[in-house]
Design a protein around this motif. Structure first.
Motif, mmCIF file in Angstrom:
data_model
loop_
_atom_site.group_PDB
_atom_site.id
_atom_site.type_symbol
_atom_site.label_atom_id
_atom_site.label_comp_id
_atom_site.label_asym_id
_atom_site.label_seq_id
_atom_site.Cartn_x
_atom_site.Cartn_y
_atom_site.Cartn_z
ATOM 1 N N SER A 84 40.270 39.007 25.238
ATOM 2 C CA SER A 84 40.174 37.718 25.927
ATOM 3 C C SER A 84 40.967 36.672 25.158
ATOM 4 C CB SER A 84 38.716 37.278 26.074
ATOM 5 O OG SER A 84 38.096 37.118 24.822
ATOM 6 N N ILE A 99 39.399 33.337 29.279
ATOM 7 C CA ILE A 99 39.562 34.307 30.354
ATOM 8 C C ILE A 99 39.707 35.684 29.716
ATOM 9 C CG2 ILE A 99 42.070 33.937 30.465
ATOM 10 C CD1 ILE A 99 41.858 34.444 33.519
ATOM 11 N N ASN A 100 39.053 36.688 30.300
ATOM 12 C CA ASN A 100 39.170 38.021 29.728
ATOM 13 C C ASN A 100 40.038 38.921 30.603
ATOM 14 O OD1 ASN A 100 37.567 39.083 31.812
ATOM 15 N ND2 ASN A 100 35.684 38.980 30.581
ATOM 16 N N GLY A 124 39.338 41.165 32.467
ATOM 17 C CA GLY A 124 38.752 41.460 33.771
ATOM 18 C C GLY A 124 38.853 40.285 34.714
ATOM 19 N N GLY A 125 39.449 39.193 34.245
ATOM 20 C CA GLY A 125 39.612 38.000 35.066
ATOM 21 C C GLY A 125 38.438 37.041 35.034
ATOM 22 N N GLN A 126 37.407 37.342 34.242
ATOM 23 C CA GLN A 126 36.256 36.447 34.165
ATOM 24 C C GLN A 126 36.611 35.224 33.329
ATOM 25 O OE1 GLN A 126 32.777 38.191 32.372
ATOM 26 N NE2 GLN A 126 31.444 36.526 33.025
ATOM 27 N N MET A 127 36.242 34.056 33.844
ATOM 28 C CA MET A 127 36.544 32.800 33.175
ATOM 29 C C MET A 127 35.254 32.100 32.759
ATOM 30 S SD MET A 127 39.490 31.533 35.816
ATOM 31 C CE MET A 127 38.572 32.185 37.209
ATOM 32 N N ASN A 128 35.313 31.414 31.622
ATOM 33 C CA ASN A 128 34.187 30.620 31.150
ATOM 34 C C ASN A 128 34.708 29.291 30.636
ATOM 35 O OD1 ASN A 128 31.726 32.417 31.338
ATOM 36 N ND2 ASN A 128 33.082 33.728 30.155
ATOM 37 N N LYS A 160 34.102 21.749 32.954
ATOM 38 C CA LYS A 160 33.863 22.498 34.198
ATOM 39 C C LYS A 160 34.207 21.651 35.405
ATOM 40 C CE LYS A 160 30.326 25.802 32.730
ATOM 41 N NZ LYS A 160 28.903 26.189 32.822
ATOM 42 N N SER A 188 44.297 30.214 33.528
ATOM 43 C CA SER A 188 44.872 31.303 34.312
ATOM 44 C C SER A 188 45.902 32.046 33.487
ATOM 45 C CB SER A 188 45.509 30.764 35.595
ATOM 46 O OG SER A 188 46.569 29.885 35.296
#
Length: 115
Positions: free
Chosen positions: A33, A51-52, A54-58, A64, A70
């Motif tokens: 990530s 972003i990792n 796998g496309g997961q974002m935090n 927020k 991206s």
């Protein structure tokens, strides 16, 4: 160790937008990530977006809904779109690995939000 080079900072008025870019020395997915960190004067460096592979974002709560991280696999870049910027977003922004934890840092790019 993957090295990252940041660009795209500048001076913007409150409510304005900026897009930061980051180019890694190897494929961005040679790490699990990646993220954008920031350090304001006199404060510690904090992770604000991640972003990792796998496309997961935090995101940290304070960004927020305003910031979007991206990746572009063709250009091998990591971007941070920042909208509705506030004076408290003023900081040096760094792109780096999150997992594994970073062991060195680039120069970052300065973002200043001021009228």
């Amino acid at each position: 160790q993957v090295q990252f080079v940041e660009s795209g900072g500048g001076l913007v008025q409150p409510g304005g937008s900026l897009r930061l870019f980051c180019t890694p020395s190897r494929s961005v997915w040679s790490v699990f990530s990646v993220g954008w960190y920031r350090q304001a004067p006199g404060k510690q460096r904090d992770l604000v977006a991640e972003i990792n592979n796998g496309g997961q974002m935090n995101y940290v709560d304070s960004v927020k809904g305003r910031f979007t991280i991206s990746t572009d696999h063709v250009k091998n870049t990591v971007s941070l779109q920042m909208n509705n910027l506030k004076p408290e977003d003023t900081a040096v922004y760094y792109c780096n690995s999150v997992q594994p934890p970073p062991t060195s840092w680039g120069q970052g790019t300065q973002v200043t939000v001021s009228s």
